[in-house]
Design an enzyme around this catalytic site. Sequence first.
Site, PDB file in Angstrom:
ATOM      1  N   HIS A 236      -3.483  29.532  -1.703  1.00 47.81           N
ATOM      2  CA  HIS A 236      -3.128  28.130  -1.973  1.00 47.81           C
ATOM      3  C   HIS A 236      -1.899  27.803  -1.112  1.00 47.81           C
ATOM      4  O   HIS A 236      -1.108  28.688  -0.786  1.00 47.81           O
ATOM      5  CB  HIS A 236      -2.785  28.029  -3.466  1.00 47.81           C
ATOM      6  CG  HIS A 236      -2.506  26.647  -3.969  1.00 47.81           C
ATOM      7  ND1 HIS A 236      -1.302  26.021  -3.770  1.00 47.81           N
ATOM      8  CD2 HIS A 236      -3.252  25.785  -4.694  1.00 47.81           C
ATOM      9  CE1 HIS A 236      -1.320  24.829  -4.348  1.00 47.81           C
ATOM     10  NE2 HIS A 236      -2.506  24.657  -4.913  1.00 47.81           N
ATOM     11  N   ASP A 313       0.092  35.849  -7.096  1.00 48.41           N
ATOM     12  CA  ASP A 313      -0.018  34.476  -7.575  1.00 48.41           C
ATOM     13  C   ASP A 313      -1.103  34.452  -8.655  1.00 48.41           C
ATOM     14  O   ASP A 313      -2.285  34.574  -8.367  1.00 48.41           O
ATOM     15  CB  ASP A 313      -0.380  33.575  -6.386  1.00 48.41           C
ATOM     16  CG  ASP A 313      -0.629  32.132  -6.798  1.00 48.41           C
ATOM     17  OD1 ASP A 313      -0.606  31.838  -7.998  1.00 48.41           O
ATOM     18  OD2 ASP A 313      -0.866  31.310  -5.892  1.00 48.41           O
ATOM     19  N   GLN A 316      -4.273  30.951 -11.044  1.00 48.81           N
ATOM     20  CA  GLN A 316      -5.673  30.731 -11.436  1.00 48.81           C
ATOM     21  C   GLN A 316      -6.247  31.911 -12.212  1.00 48.81           C
ATOM     22  O   GLN A 316      -7.422  31.894 -12.558  1.00 48.81           O
ATOM     23  CB  GLN A 316      -6.543  30.480 -10.193  1.00 48.81           C
ATOM     24  CG  GLN A 316      -6.199  29.210  -9.442  1.00 48.81           C
ATOM     25  CD  GLN A 316      -6.541  27.949 -10.219  1.00 48.81           C
ATOM     26  OE1 GLN A 316      -7.266  27.971 -11.218  1.00 48.81           O
ATOM     27  NE2 GLN A 316      -6.012  26.827  -9.777  1.00 48.81           N
ATOM     28  N   LYS A 339      -1.738  25.196 -16.335  1.00 48.30           N
ATOM     29  CA  LYS A 339      -3.068  25.728 -16.026  1.00 48.30           C
ATOM     30  C   LYS A 339      -3.552  26.664 -17.128  1.00 48.30           C
ATOM     31  O   LYS A 339      -4.616  27.250 -17.028  1.00 48.30           O
ATOM     32  CB  LYS A 339      -3.045  26.441 -14.680  1.00 48.30           C
ATOM     33  CG  LYS A 339      -2.865  25.463 -13.512  1.00 48.30           C
ATOM     34  CD  LYS A 339      -3.073  26.137 -12.190  1.00 48.30           C
ATOM     35  CE  LYS A 339      -2.507  25.344 -11.031  1.00 48.30           C
ATOM     36  NZ  LYS A 339      -3.306  24.177 -10.690  1.00 48.30           N
ATOM     37  N   CYS A 477      -5.607  21.938  -1.798  1.00 48.81           N
ATOM     38  CA  CYS A 477      -4.388  22.623  -1.350  1.00 48.81           C
ATOM     39  C   CYS A 477      -4.689  24.022  -0.819  1.00 48.81           C
ATOM     40  O   CYS A 477      -3.914  24.971  -1.062  1.00 48.81           O
ATOM     41  CB  CYS A 477      -3.341  22.709  -2.469  1.00 48.81           C
ATOM     42  SG  CYS A 477      -2.790  21.109  -3.024  1.00 48.81           S
TER      43      CYS A 477
END
Length: 515
Positions: A236, A313, A316, A339, A477
């Site tokens: 991202h 990261d 997600q 999220k 993104c």
Amino acid sequence: MTTPEEFNLRAWGLPDPAELAALAAGWFPEFAGAEPAARTAEATARTAAARPRAPADWEALAAGPGPSPEPPAYAPLVLPQDRAGSAAAGAYGPPPDPAARTGNTYKYSQIYVGSRSLEAIRADFPIFREQVNGRDLVWLDNAATTQRPRQVIDRLSRYYERENSNVHRGAHELAARSTDAYEDARGKAARFIGAPSADNIVFVRGATEGINLAAQAYVRPYLKPGDEIVLTMLEHHANIVPWQLVAGETGAVLRVAPIDRTGQIVLSEYGRLFNSRTRFAAITQVSNALGTVTPAAEMVQIAHSRGVRVLIDGAQSVSHLPVNVSALDADFFVFSGHKIFGPTGIGVLYGKSDVLEAARPYQGGGNMIADVTFERTVYRKAPAKFEAGTGNIADAVGLGAALDYVSAIGMENIAAWERELLRYAMKEMAGVPGLRLIGTAAEKASVFSFVLEGRGLEETGSYLNSRGIAVRAGHHCAQPVHRYFGLEGTVRPSLAFYNTPEEIDRLVRALYELA
Ligand code: PLP
């Protein structure tokens, strides 16, 4: 033959080879005294010789993904009521006439995620009572943000009605209440991701701020010209731009790990990106554009075996998979509250104790200090060292409530239900004429991006909106990975555990209409 590096540079619009060669000249100190032209020529030759050998299929990859791959064969979706042998068993599978799909419904009160029925779960989310364009809302934009259950909304209200105060600063009752609530949330975040202690949890604005913090406070002070940071093609922008910023400021360079046609990291190539100049690596655990679940633990091992620290990261991943940062051996891990069914404006940066100690403060101000004179400041230990000023107290408390909510359902149960939904969605969508799924990795979560022949992204998104269905259309993104597939964007439905097969049916029906 296009090498992965050349392809990555092209796809990225990063410095052209001449610029890179000039930069590379600085990597070889033995040429320091030579004329710039000779240095550049030598360095270009050395850089070319040092490039990893391209695997046989790179040419094809560089040319774009080519015709849509065969859709993977999915096992039929088995819903809980099928297993119980109810009358609904066998009611699934694409009927020859899409119009007949209207009959393809069932009662989701019969579906359980953990010990809770999907009907009861959906009743927790007030927004699902909304109508959009005259139809019940179908929220399939969960990768952008998730919806909030009543439990989170109520917790925020309770905080403001009964606990509101600044934290850590007052000798009064409300200061104690708000401090307890805030620190309690920190403990919940630590337990949720398997961190050894609440002291490893820094509250930030979200994943983006967490990555910027790690880049500026930990990585940047160590970087010298020619040092390298390893990323992947899946990232991202939030896990690209902060590294570009520190690289630009220090003369370091970015190296990008390739992916295969399915959208999965090529692990053998990943290891080859590391060398004596590698200083840091950052990887996504789940791609927001393709849904690929990366082999993060193996990638961390590879980096650690070369003495390189890694940031994962988790923006997600946390809402879809059980995550344990200790098992992953991540040095840093970030995620965003919004999220995972929590508020916006709050997120978590996890750091191992030694990296947090080594990092310099990110911002200065109140709360992060032990003692201040005009000559010098003594900082508090982590996490306070990184939390200058008044934090987002209420939303941290709300995040704690969101983590309680998903923990009560169970992340294993959530992952299992979403796997079934995803398999069902991909199976049903594969039959839509002209639809091409982008991202077909065997390990995949939540996201099923696609393009529809003859239909623009916005056109598709708008049509779905007219049917009450919210999806994202665009580059999400993550421009580099789209360009890698020869695209500028996709239409991206993305799931959460509260979605139903009936909602997938509504999406597929609308796509048949459009196609
Ligand atoms: N990383 C990934 C993989 C994401 O999908 C996102 C947001 O979509 C981010 C980072 C940034 O998250 P935020 O905007 O909440 O900081």
